[in-house]
Design a protein around this motif. Structure first.
Motif, PDB file in Angstrom:
ATOM      1  N   HIS A  86      -2.820   0.077 -12.244  1.00 52.46           N
ATOM      2  CA  HIS A  86      -4.349   0.072 -11.668  1.00 52.46           C
ATOM      3  C   HIS A  86      -3.852   1.592 -10.801  1.00 52.46           C
ATOM      4  CE1 HIS A  86      -5.533  -4.160 -11.793  1.00 52.46           C
ATOM      5  NE2 HIS A  86      -5.633  -3.726 -13.152  1.00 52.46           N
ATOM      6  N   ARG A 102      -9.230   6.063  -3.368  1.00 50.33           N
ATOM      7  CA  ARG A 102      -9.522   4.681  -3.329  1.00 50.33           C
ATOM      8  C   ARG A 102      -8.997   3.607  -4.260  1.00 50.33           C
ATOM      9  NH1 ARG A 102     -15.776   2.936  -4.431  1.00 50.33           N
ATOM     10  NH2 ARG A 102     -14.974   2.847  -6.482  1.00 50.33           N
ATOM     11  N   GLY A 103      -9.017   3.870  -5.642  1.00 46.92           N
ATOM     12  CA  GLY A 103      -8.288   3.302  -6.367  1.00 46.92           C
ATOM     13  C   GLY A 103      -6.804   2.741  -6.099  1.00 46.92           C
ATOM     14  N   LEU A 115       0.950  -1.031   0.024  1.00 47.80           N
ATOM     15  CA  LEU A 115      -0.016  -0.037   0.160  1.00 47.80           C
ATOM     16  C   LEU A 115       0.887   1.231  -0.019  1.00 47.80           C
ATOM     17  CD1 LEU A 115      -2.932   1.242   0.099  1.00 47.80           C
ATOM     18  CD2 LEU A 115      -2.837   1.141   2.667  1.00 47.80           C
ATOM     19  N   GLU A 160      -0.711  -5.018 -10.602  1.00 43.49           N
ATOM     20  CA  GLU A 160      -1.444  -3.829  -9.954  1.00 43.49           C
ATOM     21  C   GLU A 160      -0.802  -2.265 -10.250  1.00 43.49           C
ATOM     22  OE1 GLU A 160      -4.353  -3.988  -8.555  1.00 43.49           O
ATOM     23  OE2 GLU A 160      -4.447  -6.177  -8.617  1.00 43.49           O
ATOM     24  N   ALA A 194      -3.448  -2.649  -1.862  1.00 46.40           N
ATOM     25  CA  ALA A 194      -4.097  -3.812  -0.881  1.00 46.40           C
ATOM     26  C   ALA A 194      -3.943  -5.078  -1.792  1.00 46.40           C
ATOM     27  CB  ALA A 194      -5.444  -3.507  -0.299  1.00 46.40           C
ATOM     28  N   ASN A 195      -4.740  -4.927  -2.962  1.00 46.78           N
ATOM     29  CA  ASN A 195      -4.662  -6.137  -3.841  1.00 46.78           C
ATOM     30  C   ASN A 195      -3.246  -6.685  -4.337  1.00 46.78           C
ATOM     31  OD1 ASN A 195      -7.515  -6.128  -3.683  1.00 46.78           O
ATOM     32  ND2 ASN A 195      -7.687  -5.001  -5.712  1.00 46.78           N
ATOM     33  N   ASP A 212      -6.860   0.517  -2.853  1.00 48.23           N
ATOM     34  CA  ASP A 212      -7.369  -0.959  -3.622  1.00 48.23           C
ATOM     35  C   ASP A 212      -6.410  -1.616  -4.248  1.00 48.23           C
ATOM     36  OD1 ASP A 212      -9.932  -0.415  -2.468  1.00 48.23           O
ATOM     37  OD2 ASP A 212     -10.914  -0.056  -4.261  1.00 48.23           O
ATOM     38  N   ALA A 213      -5.362  -1.012  -5.190  1.00 49.76           N
ATOM     39  CA  ALA A 213      -4.435  -1.606  -5.911  1.00 49.76           C
ATOM     40  C   ALA A 213      -3.244  -2.147  -5.001  1.00 49.76           C
ATOM     41  CB  ALA A 213      -3.982  -0.574  -7.009  1.00 49.76           C
TER      42      ALA A 213
END
Length: 483
Positions: A244, A326-327, A70, A241, A333-334, A330-331
């Motif tokens: 993203h 947020r994107g 992150l 990622e 974390a993913n 999210d990227a």
């Protein structure tokens, strides 16, 4: 026969992983093959031995994978990593292009930015600098590797790299284990690597070799699926990622770009040396908390706290520069999910192998290596990291199987656990850079280079430099102890 089964299972794992098969499938399949060859219960080893060990790894280290990925993604999307790269470019310029790339890589990775995020940001910078300085493009991967995946991964005290965190629960150490020896090892790696690259650059200039005319990649943020499968066992960030999220149109000032990195180092140091040692955590011994101790979890707590504080500061300072917060989150974390599960699967495989009767022969061979526990530990981590193509995977397998034994030997022979920690991490970070290593494959792809063009120089700065540092640490540690 059991030993032959172990060798066959390991060979299939390495060969198929190199061809791009997912380690999530290969590791349990290879473990079951080895168990079946030894006449052991298959399902019990899969659900109890394999999954139990893999689950413990996730339990211990997923917070670092999560926050590290992150943090790296937010540093990239806020423009902070690009700001640092641009600053180095302006200050050092094309005439010192190699030094600029090495120092930029070292700064961002020591500050907590994920290895693969650094690759994708530093490659365009290196292309521009090497072209302007008329330095052969084939030296780019080695320069990036020296700055990102040598001393800042395994030697520099306090580095938040997952490799430096793995020995902490086994040896009860902190990220700053054996700081003096770590600094010496860092100087050896950096000094030898810069000397080698300067030597090769000078020879290339004498021959009139320029940058080269090979085209640069049009989309350095794209990652081939085969490269991705290899990469996720070698780092804490899923490179898929990278594309993203949304990158800021403007970069922050250099002071704001560096501040989150300084927070990672500062908070890590504060937690490791001042806050946690003064904390009364005897309650951790209760069964409800896993019957553990502060020495077993304190190192992970220090790194997690440092990354969390840096993320909070990064978002606060760059809120307007994160167009899709947020994107990006999210990227990030993913990006942590596949690597932690991939490495955990390697750990599960190693746990099954260590549980087989034939592994006693391997254990006796390792512990019987002349030179004492430090030498045998270095050999064990080197061999396992080289076979798995993963420093973190090889290191955890070695410590899962032999960590308790080395702690007993250390107590008997008066060896500081901090010295064991530093030897293990540096050992795992040398021969892991063989051709099938995911970081090597990804770096070459990002730099649009090949093994034939660039791998020998990677060997010199990553493997030879690391081995020289390892010899220095073992020699000094044997003579003077840990410091």
């Amino acid at each position: 026969m059991g030993l032959l089964g172990i060798l066959v299972a390991l060979s299939l794992l390495v060969w198929l992983a190199y061809r791009g098969w997912s380690i999530l499938l290969l590791a349990p399949a290879a473990a079951i093959l080895a168990a079946g060859w030894a006449g052991e219960p298959l399902l019990a080893h899969w659900t109890q031995t394999f999954m139990g060990s893999a689950a413990r790894f996730v339990m211990q280290f997923f917070p670092i994978f999560l926050l590290g990925a992150l943090f790296g993604k937010l540093m990239e999307d806020s423009g902070s990593v690009s700001s640092i790269a641009d600053f180095m470019t302006r200050r050092l310029g094309p005439s010192r292009a190699v030094l600029a790339v090495v120092l930029a890589g070292a700064l961002v990775t020591y500050g907590g930015v994920s290895l693969f995020v650094a690759f994708f940001v530093l490659a365009p910078m290196a292309h521009a600098l090497f072209r302007a300085g008329k330095i052969p493009r084939r030296l780019m991967p080695a320069a990036i590797a020296l700055g990102t995946s040598t001393f800042t991964m395994s030697a520099l005290p306090g580095t938040p790299a997952i490799q430096n965190a793995i020995p902490m629960p086994f040896f009860g150490t902190t990220p700053f284990a054996a700081p003096g020896l770590g600094l010496i090892a860092s100087v050896v790696m950096l000094g030898f690597g810069l000397w080698w690259l300067a030597r090769v650059e000078a020879a290339a200039r004498a021959r009139g070799e320029g940058y080269g005319d090979k085209a640069e990649p049009d989309a350095p943020r794209d990652v081939d699926l085969v490269v991705r499968e290899r990469a996720t066992t070698a780092g804490s960030f899923d490179p898929a990622e990278i594309r993203h999220g949304e990158v800021s149109a403007t970069n922050p000032p250099i002071a704001l770009a560096v501040l989150p990195l300084a927070i990672v180092v500062g908070v890590n140091l504060l937690m490791s040396l001042y806050v946690l040692p003064r904390l009364n955590a005897s309650w951790l011994a209760d069964e409800s908390w896993g019957s553990t101790s502060l020495s077993a979890v304190g190192g992970v707590w220090a790194v997690v706290t440092a990354l969390a504080a840096a993320i909070a500061a990064l978002v606060a300072l760059n809120f307007k520069r994160l167009p899709d917060l947020r994107g990006s989150m999210d990227a990030g974390a993913n990006a942590s999910a596949l690597p932690v599960l991939s490495v955990a699967s390697l750990v599960g495989f190693g746990s099954v192998i260590a549980a087989l009767p034939a592994f006693d022969m391997v254990r006796e061979w390792v512990l019987g290596i002349e030179g004492g526990p430090l030498v045998s530990l270095a050999v064990a981590t080197n061999v396992l990291a080289s076979l798995t193509g993963s420093a973190s995977g090889g290191l955890t397998i070695a410590l899962d199987a032999l960590g308790d034994t080395y702690m007993k030997l250390a107590a008997e022979q008066g060896i500081d656990p901090g010295l064991l920690h530093r030897v293990a991490v540096i050992g795992a970070g040398t021969l892991d850079s063989l051709p099938h290593n995911g970081a090597v494959v990804t770096l070459l792809a990002v730099c649009n280079s090949t093994h034939r063009e660039s791998y020998f120089d990677i060997v010199m700065v990553s493997i030879v430099g690391g081995l020289l540092a390892l010899v220095a640490v073992i020699g000094l540690g044997t003579a003077f102890g840990s410091f």
